[in-house]
Design a protein around this motif. Sequence first.
Motif, PDB file in Angstrom:
ATOM      1  N   LEU A 126      -3.434 -18.115  17.418  1.00  0.00           N
ATOM      2  CA  LEU A 126      -3.190 -16.678  17.544  1.00  0.00           C
ATOM      3  C   LEU A 126      -4.472 -15.923  17.890  1.00  0.00           C
ATOM      4  O   LEU A 126      -4.465 -14.992  18.708  1.00  0.00           O
ATOM      5  CB  LEU A 126      -2.597 -16.136  16.239  1.00  0.00           C
ATOM      6  CG  LEU A 126      -2.280 -14.633  16.214  1.00  0.00           C
ATOM      7  CD1 LEU A 126      -1.341 -14.257  17.351  1.00  0.00           C
ATOM      8  CD2 LEU A 126      -1.676 -14.232  14.874  1.00  0.00           C
ATOM      9  N   VAL A 127      -5.607 -16.317  17.300  1.00  0.00           N
ATOM     10  CA  VAL A 127      -6.882 -15.669  17.605  1.00  0.00           C
ATOM     11  C   VAL A 127      -7.226 -15.849  19.079  1.00  0.00           C
ATOM     12  O   VAL A 127      -7.631 -14.904  19.775  1.00  0.00           O
ATOM     13  CB  VAL A 127      -8.009 -16.233  16.714  1.00  0.00           C
ATOM     14  CG1 VAL A 127      -9.373 -15.763  17.211  1.00  0.00           C
ATOM     15  CG2 VAL A 127      -7.818 -15.793  15.269  1.00  0.00           C
ATOM     16  N   GLY A 128      -7.073 -17.089  19.579  1.00  0.00           N
ATOM     17  CA  GLY A 128      -7.380 -17.353  20.981  1.00  0.00           C
ATOM     18  C   GLY A 128      -6.476 -16.591  21.929  1.00  0.00           C
ATOM     19  O   GLY A 128      -6.949 -16.012  22.926  1.00  0.00           O
ATOM     20  N   LEU A 129      -5.178 -16.558  21.634  1.00  0.00           N
ATOM     21  CA  LEU A 129      -4.240 -15.824  22.481  1.00  0.00           C
ATOM     22  C   LEU A 129      -4.518 -14.315  22.431  1.00  0.00           C
ATOM     23  O   LEU A 129      -4.440 -13.626  23.447  1.00  0.00           O
ATOM     24  CB  LEU A 129      -2.805 -16.109  22.044  1.00  0.00           C
ATOM     25  CG  LEU A 129      -2.284 -17.526  22.318  1.00  0.00           C
ATOM     26  CD1 LEU A 129      -0.930 -17.733  21.639  1.00  0.00           C
ATOM     27  CD2 LEU A 129      -2.173 -17.795  23.808  1.00  0.00           C
ATOM     28  N   ALA A 130      -4.826 -13.828  21.222  1.00  0.00           N
ATOM     29  CA  ALA A 130      -5.104 -12.398  21.076  1.00  0.00           C
ATOM     30  C   ALA A 130      -6.355 -12.001  21.858  1.00  0.00           C
ATOM     31  O   ALA A 130      -6.396 -10.930  22.474  1.00  0.00           O
ATOM     32  CB  ALA A 130      -5.271 -12.047  19.599  1.00  0.00           C
ATOM     33  N   TYR A 131      -7.373 -12.855  21.853  1.00  0.00           N
ATOM     34  CA  TYR A 131      -8.603 -12.535  22.589  1.00  0.00           C
ATOM     35  C   TYR A 131      -8.341 -12.507  24.094  1.00  0.00           C
ATOM     36  O   TYR A 131      -8.935 -11.701  24.825  1.00  0.00           O
ATOM     37  CB  TYR A 131      -9.691 -13.557  22.265  1.00  0.00           C
ATOM     38  CG  TYR A 131     -11.042 -13.175  22.806  1.00  0.00           C
ATOM     39  CD1 TYR A 131     -11.862 -12.301  22.107  1.00  0.00           C
ATOM     40  CD2 TYR A 131     -11.480 -13.679  24.036  1.00  0.00           C
ATOM     41  CE1 TYR A 131     -13.100 -11.930  22.612  1.00  0.00           C
ATOM     42  CE2 TYR A 131     -12.715 -13.310  24.552  1.00  0.00           C
ATOM     43  CZ  TYR A 131     -13.521 -12.437  23.834  1.00  0.00           C
ATOM     44  OH  TYR A 131     -14.743 -12.066  24.335  1.00  0.00           O
ATOM     45  N   THR A 132      -7.433 -13.382  24.557  1.00  0.00           N
ATOM     46  CA  THR A 132      -7.081 -13.380  25.974  1.00  0.00           C
ATOM     47  C   THR A 132      -6.376 -12.083  26.353  1.00  0.00           C
ATOM     48  O   THR A 132      -6.629 -11.505  27.410  1.00  0.00           O
ATOM     49  CB  THR A 132      -6.170 -14.580  26.303  1.00  0.00           C
ATOM     50  OG1 THR A 132      -6.823 -15.785  25.917  1.00  0.00           O
ATOM     51  CG2 THR A 132      -5.860 -14.639  27.793  1.00  0.00           C
ATOM     52  N   ALA A 133      -5.480 -11.628  25.468  1.00  0.00           N
ATOM     53  CA  ALA A 133      -4.740 -10.396  25.747  1.00  0.00           C
ATOM     54  C   ALA A 133      -5.652  -9.181  25.678  1.00  0.00           C
ATOM     55  O   ALA A 133      -5.555  -8.268  26.499  1.00  0.00           O
ATOM     56  CB  ALA A 133      -3.589 -10.250  24.757  1.00  0.00           C
ATOM     57  N   SER A 134      -6.564  -9.165  24.670  1.00  0.00           N
ATOM     58  CA  SER A 134      -7.483  -8.040  24.504  1.00  0.00           C
ATOM     59  C   SER A 134      -8.655  -8.496  23.638  1.00  0.00           C
ATOM     60  O   SER A 134      -8.436  -8.948  22.506  1.00  0.00           O
ATOM     61  CB  SER A 134      -6.766  -6.858  23.831  1.00  0.00           C
ATOM     62  OG  SER A 134      -7.692  -5.890  23.403  1.00  0.00           O
ATOM     63  N   PRO A 135      -9.893  -8.417  24.151  1.00  0.00           N
ATOM     64  CA  PRO A 135     -11.064  -8.830  23.351  1.00  0.00           C
ATOM     65  C   PRO A 135     -11.145  -8.102  22.005  1.00  0.00           C
ATOM     66  O   PRO A 135     -11.513  -8.711  20.993  1.00  0.00           O
ATOM     67  CB  PRO A 135     -12.244  -8.474  24.251  1.00  0.00           C
ATOM     68  CG  PRO A 135     -11.693  -8.538  25.638  1.00  0.00           C
ATOM     69  CD  PRO A 135     -10.280  -8.032  25.524  1.00  0.00           C
ATOM     70  N   GLY A 136     -10.794  -6.817  21.988  1.00  0.00           N
ATOM     71  CA  GLY A 136     -10.824  -6.074  20.722  1.00  0.00           C
ATOM     72  C   GLY A 136      -9.847  -6.641  19.716  1.00  0.00           C
ATOM     73  O   GLY A 136     -10.170  -6.811  18.535  1.00  0.00           O
ATOM     74  N   ALA A 137      -8.620  -6.951  20.168  1.00  0.00           N
ATOM     75  CA  ALA A 137      -7.618  -7.550  19.274  1.00  0.00           C
ATOM     76  C   ALA A 137      -8.075  -8.918  18.794  1.00  0.00           C
ATOM     77  O   ALA A 137      -7.849  -9.302  17.637  1.00  0.00           O
ATOM     78  CB  ALA A 137      -6.272  -7.658  19.994  1.00  0.00           C
TER      79      ALA A 137
END
Length: 254
Positions: A126-137
């Motif tokens: 989830l961390v990796g996917l979230a960073y791809t979607a938005s670095p802040g997230a």
Amino acid sequence: LPTGSRENIDELVHELMYKVDRAKRQLALPEPLEEANLKRMKFHVEELKQNADNLGVQSTMVGAKKAIKLFEGTLNHIHKHNERRSQVFRRWHPKSKPRKGDELPERIPWALTFAVTTDAAVDGLLVGLAYTASPGAGWCMSIATCIEMCFLGLSFSASLQHATRYCFKHATLSIVPPLTLALFGCFGHFLGSMLEQNPGFFIGFIAFSIVALLFLVTQELLMEARDMGGDSLFVNILFFIGLLSGILLEKVLG
């Protein structure tokens, strides 16, 4: 059941249920009740007395039914406390360090190791996917996951101390979840980058990870935290501080 009386049948069924519970306790060889568990039971007994007083003052059928349901819920909760085994893994309540004279089983808890490692893998994904979607997230998820995994790691390490005295085994197993978290974080970012051109699959992976995380939070973390802290005002305040911190962190990191 010759008479077909509901009262007799109910009495017989509950008597058999007590015998089944007693047999389970004998087979499981339960430890004495923990101090924290006993303290929570005493608290709920006082709550049960209040429920009984509330039931006694009801004057309508609807009010009586609601009061009985509340009384039954508290009674069942006390029963669950009584049946709770002291060796259950708890994220917010690490086991105390074993004494030098204690005999340990020297068996690796593979089921616990697998469960904690799987949790770390889903968090990392989830961390990796979230960073791809938005670095802040991604940064928000990373910070929140580090805090959560800190407590999980402490409890996991404490449980391993009760399984083996070999430092090599302890250190090797303790490092598996954080390594898995880091590896799956990189894998999640790589997977997200590949799926950016295919929004359907990307959203599907994000949805799976978020649902898994929400299930963990609602079905385990919050329930266990309430079990440990009860109706503590301090715990409730920290809950809302955590929510506010998450919102502010998202605003700051953008």
